[in-house]
Design an enzyme around this catalytic site. Sequence first.
Site, PDB file in Angstrom:
ATOM      1  N   GLY A  53      -5.182  -1.111  -4.795  1.00  0.00           N
ATOM      2  CA  GLY A  53      -5.534  -0.235  -3.666  1.00  0.00           C
ATOM      3  C   GLY A  53      -6.584  -0.929  -2.813  1.00  0.00           C
ATOM      4  O   GLY A  53      -7.687  -1.200  -3.291  1.00  0.00           O
ATOM      5  N   GLN A  84     -40.047 -17.457   0.110  1.00  0.00           N
ATOM      6  CA  GLN A  84     -39.897 -16.001   0.187  1.00  0.00           C
ATOM      7  C   GLN A  84     -38.498 -15.585   0.643  1.00  0.00           C
ATOM      8  O   GLN A  84     -37.923 -14.617   0.133  1.00  0.00           O
ATOM      9  CB  GLN A  84     -40.945 -15.403   1.128  1.00  0.00           C
ATOM     10  CG  GLN A  84     -40.980 -13.897   1.045  1.00  0.00           C
ATOM     11  CD  GLN A  84     -42.042 -13.303   1.933  1.00  0.00           C
ATOM     12  OE1 GLN A  84     -42.126 -13.629   3.118  1.00  0.00           O
ATOM     13  NE2 GLN A  84     -42.861 -12.446   1.389  1.00  0.00           N
ATOM     14  N   GLY A  99     -26.061 -24.343  -1.918  1.00  0.00           N
ATOM     15  CA  GLY A  99     -25.888 -25.443  -0.974  1.00  0.00           C
ATOM     16  C   GLY A  99     -24.545 -26.129  -1.168  1.00  0.00           C
ATOM     17  O   GLY A  99     -23.551 -25.473  -1.510  1.00  0.00           O
ATOM     18  N   ARG A 104     -33.788 -25.932  -8.629  1.00  0.00           N
ATOM     19  CA  ARG A 104     -33.538 -26.783  -7.472  1.00  0.00           C
ATOM     20  C   ARG A 104     -34.804 -26.951  -6.619  1.00  0.00           C
ATOM     21  O   ARG A 104     -35.396 -25.965  -6.135  1.00  0.00           O
ATOM     22  CB  ARG A 104     -32.430 -26.170  -6.612  1.00  0.00           C
ATOM     23  CG  ARG A 104     -32.122 -26.904  -5.336  1.00  0.00           C
ATOM     24  CD  ARG A 104     -31.482 -28.249  -5.604  1.00  0.00           C
ATOM     25  NE  ARG A 104     -31.055 -28.907  -4.375  1.00  0.00           N
ATOM     26  CZ  ARG A 104     -30.602 -30.150  -4.337  1.00  0.00           C
ATOM     27  NH1 ARG A 104     -30.511 -30.877  -5.444  1.00  0.00           N
ATOM     28  NH2 ARG A 104     -30.218 -30.679  -3.189  1.00  0.00           N
ATOM     29  N   GLU A 146      -7.023   1.524 -13.383  1.00  0.00           N
ATOM     30  CA  GLU A 146      -7.001   0.180 -12.801  1.00  0.00           C
ATOM     31  C   GLU A 146      -8.162  -0.003 -11.819  1.00  0.00           C
ATOM     32  O   GLU A 146      -8.830  -1.035 -11.797  1.00  0.00           O
ATOM     33  CB  GLU A 146      -5.661  -0.070 -12.090  1.00  0.00           C
ATOM     34  CG  GLU A 146      -5.576  -1.464 -11.478  1.00  0.00           C
ATOM     35  CD  GLU A 146      -4.261  -1.748 -10.755  1.00  0.00           C
ATOM     36  OE1 GLU A 146      -3.391  -0.840 -10.708  1.00  0.00           O
ATOM     37  OE2 GLU A 146      -4.114  -2.867 -10.237  1.00  0.00           O
ATOM     38  N   ARG A 147      -8.398   1.034 -11.012  1.00  0.00           N
ATOM     39  CA  ARG A 147      -9.472   0.916 -10.011  1.00  0.00           C
ATOM     40  C   ARG A 147     -10.841   0.841 -10.674  1.00  0.00           C
ATOM     41  O   ARG A 147     -11.715   0.073 -10.249  1.00  0.00           O
ATOM     42  CB  ARG A 147      -9.384   2.088  -9.031  1.00  0.00           C
ATOM     43  CG  ARG A 147      -8.231   1.899  -8.080  1.00  0.00           C
ATOM     44  CD  ARG A 147      -7.876   3.109  -7.243  1.00  0.00           C
ATOM     45  NE  ARG A 147      -6.633   2.803  -6.530  1.00  0.00           N
ATOM     46  CZ  ARG A 147      -5.895   3.686  -5.887  1.00  0.00           C
ATOM     47  NH1 ARG A 147      -6.256   4.953  -5.850  1.00  0.00           N
ATOM     48  NH2 ARG A 147      -4.786   3.317  -5.270  1.00  0.00           N
ATOM     49  N   SER A 180       0.838  -1.209   0.000  1.00  0.00           N
ATOM     50  CA  SER A 180       0.000   0.000   0.000  1.00  0.00           C
ATOM     51  C   SER A 180       0.867   1.251   0.000  1.00  0.00           C
ATOM     52  O   SER A 180       0.542   2.250  -0.643  1.00  0.00           O
ATOM     53  CB  SER A 180      -0.907   0.024   1.240  1.00  0.00           C
ATOM     54  OG  SER A 180      -1.719  -1.121   1.294  1.00  0.00           O
ATOM     55  N   ILE A 221       3.378 -10.338  -8.418  1.00  0.00           N
ATOM     56  CA  ILE A 221       3.307  -9.703  -9.735  1.00  0.00           C
ATOM     57  C   ILE A 221       2.479 -10.556 -10.705  1.00  0.00           C
ATOM     58  O   ILE A 221       2.861 -11.683 -11.061  1.00  0.00           O
ATOM     59  CB  ILE A 221       4.721  -9.442 -10.298  1.00  0.00           C
ATOM     60  CG1 ILE A 221       5.524  -8.609  -9.292  1.00  0.00           C
ATOM     61  CG2 ILE A 221       4.637  -8.738 -11.663  1.00  0.00           C
ATOM     62  CD1 ILE A 221       4.851  -7.318  -8.819  1.00  0.00           C
TER      63      ILE A 221
HETATM   64  C1  LIG Z   1      -3.307 -11.844  -6.760  1.00  0.00           C
HETATM   65  C2  LIG Z   1      -2.566 -10.555  -6.616  1.00  0.00           C
HETATM   66  C3  LIG Z   1      -2.099  -9.905  -7.758  1.00  0.00           C
HETATM   67  C4  LIG Z   1      -1.365  -8.729  -7.629  1.00  0.00           C
HETATM   68  N1  LIG Z   1      -0.826  -8.163  -8.751  1.00  0.00           N
HETATM   69  C5  LIG Z   1       0.077  -7.156  -8.611  1.00  0.00           C
HETATM   70  C6  LIG Z   1       0.802  -6.666  -9.746  1.00  0.00           C
HETATM   71  O1  LIG Z   1       0.607  -7.100 -10.883  1.00  0.00           O
HETATM   72  N2  LIG Z   1       1.718  -5.685  -9.542  1.00  0.00           N
HETATM   73  C7  LIG Z   1       1.971  -5.161  -8.311  1.00  0.00           C
HETATM   74  O2  LIG Z   1       2.822  -4.291  -8.196  1.00  0.00           O
HETATM   75  N3  LIG Z   1       1.277  -5.593  -7.212  1.00  0.00           N
HETATM   76  C8  LIG Z   1       0.363  -6.582  -7.337  1.00  0.00           C
HETATM   77  N4  LIG Z   1      -0.322  -7.052  -6.237  1.00  0.00           N
HETATM   78  C9  LIG Z   1      -0.068  -6.442  -4.948  1.00  0.00           C
HETATM   79  C10 LIG Z   1      -1.224  -5.616  -4.407  1.00  0.00           C
HETATM   80  O3  LIG Z   1      -1.334  -4.412  -5.114  1.00  0.00           O
HETATM   81  C11 LIG Z   1      -0.958  -5.417  -2.918  1.00  0.00           C
HETATM   82  O4  LIG Z   1      -1.104  -6.680  -2.277  1.00  0.00           O
HETATM   83  C12 LIG Z   1      -1.853  -4.389  -2.289  1.00  0.00           C
HETATM   84  O5  LIG Z   1      -1.567  -3.104  -2.778  1.00  0.00           O
HETATM   85  C13 LIG Z   1      -1.728  -4.360  -0.754  1.00  0.00           C
HETATM   86  O6  LIG Z   1      -0.392  -4.273  -0.379  1.00  0.00           O
HETATM   87  P1  LIG Z   1       0.196  -5.308   0.694  1.00  0.00           P
HETATM   88  O7  LIG Z   1      -0.149  -6.690   0.252  1.00  0.00           O
HETATM   89  O8  LIG Z   1       1.628  -5.015   0.919  1.00  0.00           O
HETATM   90  O9  LIG Z   1      -0.604  -5.047   2.017  1.00  0.00           O
HETATM   91  P2  LIG Z   1      -0.220  -3.964   3.145  1.00  0.00           P
HETATM   92  O10 LIG Z   1       0.053  -2.660   2.516  1.00  0.00           O
HETATM   93  O11 LIG Z   1       0.834  -4.541   4.031  1.00  0.00           O
HETATM   94  O12 LIG Z   1      -1.586  -3.880   3.949  1.00  0.00           O
HETATM   95  C14 LIG Z   1      -2.006  -4.903   4.849  1.00  0.00           C
HETATM   96  C15 LIG Z   1      -3.365  -4.502   5.429  1.00  0.00           C
HETATM   97  O13 LIG Z   1      -3.218  -3.257   6.131  1.00  0.00           O
HETATM   98  C16 LIG Z   1      -4.087  -2.301   5.580  1.00  0.00           C
HETATM   99  N5  LIG Z   1      -3.450  -0.992   5.618  1.00  0.00           N
HETATM  100  C17 LIG Z   1      -2.260  -0.643   5.050  1.00  0.00           C
HETATM  101  N6  LIG Z   1      -1.997   0.641   5.301  1.00  0.00           N
HETATM  102  C18 LIG Z   1      -3.049   1.133   6.006  1.00  0.00           C
HETATM  103  C19 LIG Z   1      -3.380   2.401   6.547  1.00  0.00           C
HETATM  104  N7  LIG Z   1      -2.582   3.470   6.357  1.00  0.00           N
HETATM  105  N8  LIG Z   1      -4.541   2.532   7.227  1.00  0.00           N
HETATM  106  C20 LIG Z   1      -5.362   1.490   7.393  1.00  0.00           C
HETATM  107  N9  LIG Z   1      -5.118   0.251   6.895  1.00  0.00           N
HETATM  108  C21 LIG Z   1      -3.971   0.081   6.222  1.00  0.00           C
HETATM  109  C22 LIG Z   1      -4.371  -2.750   4.167  1.00  0.00           C
HETATM  110  O14 LIG Z   1      -5.586  -2.230   3.665  1.00  0.00           O
HETATM  111  C23 LIG Z   1      -4.418  -4.255   4.356  1.00  0.00           C
HETATM  112  O15 LIG Z   1      -5.679  -4.623   4.838  1.00  0.00           O
HETATM  113  C24 LIG Z   1      -1.112  -8.184  -6.347  1.00  0.00           C
HETATM  114  C25 LIG Z   1      -1.611  -8.823  -5.211  1.00  0.00           C
HETATM  115  C26 LIG Z   1      -2.302  -9.998  -5.329  1.00  0.00           C
HETATM  116  C27 LIG Z   1      -2.768 -10.711  -4.076  1.00  0.00           C
END
Ligand SMILES: Cc1cc2nc3c(=O)[nH]c(=O)nc-3n(C[C@H](O)[C@H](O)[C@H](O)COP(=O)(O)OP(=O)(O)OC[C@H]3O[C@@H](n4cnc5c(N)ncnc54)[C@H](O)[C@@H]3O)c2cc1C
Length: 408
Positions: free
Chosen positions: A391, A306, A366, A295, A269-270, A161, A186
């Site tokens: 995000g 209902q 089920g 079913r 992306e979002r 993040s 990735i």
């Molecule tokens: C299947 C998959 C595909 C992906 N593909 C890509 C890709 O192609 N390229 C790429 O670069 N990345 C990719 N990602 C990575 C993805 O973007 C990150 O997993 C995501 O941004 C979250 O980062 P993190 O896993 O490090 O979690 P963290 O940042 O460590 O967060 C962990 C938890 O803490 C929360 N959190 C973090 N900071 C705060 C805050 N300030 N306040 C409150 N809560 C917070 C988060 O919401 C989360 O719930 C992929 C991930 C997955 C699982």
Amino acid sequence: MSASAVSREGHHQPDRAREGALRPEPVSAHDAWATPERRALRELVADFTTREILPDLERWEDEGALPRALHERAGDLGLLELGFPETAGGVGDHLDACLVAEQLILSGGSSGVCAGLFTHGIGVPHIAAAGDEEQIAHFVRPVLAGRAIASLGITEPEAGSDVAAITTRAERDGDDYVVTGAKTFITSGTRADVVTTAVRTGGPGHRGISLLVIETDRPGVSRSRLRKMGWHCSDTAELRFDGVRVPATNLVGAEGTGFRQIMVNFAAERLSMAVQAYATAQRCVDLTIAWVRARQTFGSPLAQRQVVRHQVAEMARETAVARTYVRDVMARWQAGQDVVTDLAMAKNTAVAACDAVVDRAVQLHGGMGYMHGVEVERHYRDARILGIGGGTTEIMNEVVAGRLGLDA
Ligand SMILES: Cc1cc2nc3c(=O)[nH]c(=O)nc-3n(C[C@H](O)[C@H](O)[C@H](O)COP(=O)(O)OP(=O)(O)OC[C@H]3O[C@@H](n4cnc5c(N)ncnc54)[C@H](O)[C@@H]3O)c2cc1C
């Protein structure tokens, strides 16, 4: 309905859900989604999904990746160039690209297929926008033609993040950068030919970040496959860069502009993930309607209870609200309005609707809903990433809270 409703390939495709896959768009203010050209595009995608994806999807889920031939086919049909600027070989706009993803899911595909097949949607827009002609010819055009695969490498084991905290280092050495570090999670990373990689070329913080295209056949690049809960047909990798020499001509835009480029592209992306979320929900509504009509329990169809009817009505309502909101934000974003707050809220709205709907879809199926190879089971697993990738839900709420004036 008995287990025989699950076809030999494992797909659960009630007739009514198939019909629903190409339902007429509701007539509304959102005509942009239902122009004659876009209806034709929908039919093309529905046909592509039925012929080229559904027969092999379960196998690709088991194998953990999509074949390159699918990219070539999608490229030949012009599905990969949608939403890219003409100067980079593209055509149409982001709504076209989102419509393709939406229809692919409505026709029985999945967000996992979208992740693997359309990774270029996050992998090369930065190059198309800020790259020079040579970079575009070399890295973008082959990907849009389906002849090469591109990934986006931002996330690291210690920075997700918090993008500004990445530590993968690119040191300038003559005409090259020397890259050392690691990227994780990735998408398409085990197959990618090129990875648009966030690297630190300057000091700490967001101003020190640049984007560098790294070819995966360069000495010092290694990668390993990660196994995960859902999106099984979309391969995911950890990448390691151990003193990888990359020509400085692979830098996208100026040094220090990487963070801004990443943030600009997060909007598309979002939106794309929000569309996939409501499309997954809609597909599960369609599948559930077909199921509860067929079913029988205690002598009558589930659809006559209902409590069941109201659950399906709620699923349809939540999906409709998400679709309407996301499309509205998309229209305003395309018109150039500032939709940062709404975009974050729309992604969260669509993800919440999707989470609720896939959960109820499995419950109403089920025991069958828990069976591997039954479509709602796959959507249930695939949906879980939509509130994490691009995000997280919490980060979206942070964006909203900041815009509401809570930072001061
Ligand atoms: C299947 C998959 C595909 C992906 N593909 C890509 C890709 O192609 N390229 C790429 O670069 N990345 C990719 N990602 C990575 C993805 O973007 C990150 O997993 C995501 O941004 C979250 O980062 P993190 O896993 O490090 O979690 P963290 O940042 O460590 O967060 C962990 C938890 O803490 C929360 N959190 C973090 N900071 C705060 C805050 N300030 N306040 C409150 N809560 C917070 C988060 O919401 C989360 O719930 C992929 C991930 C997955 C699982």
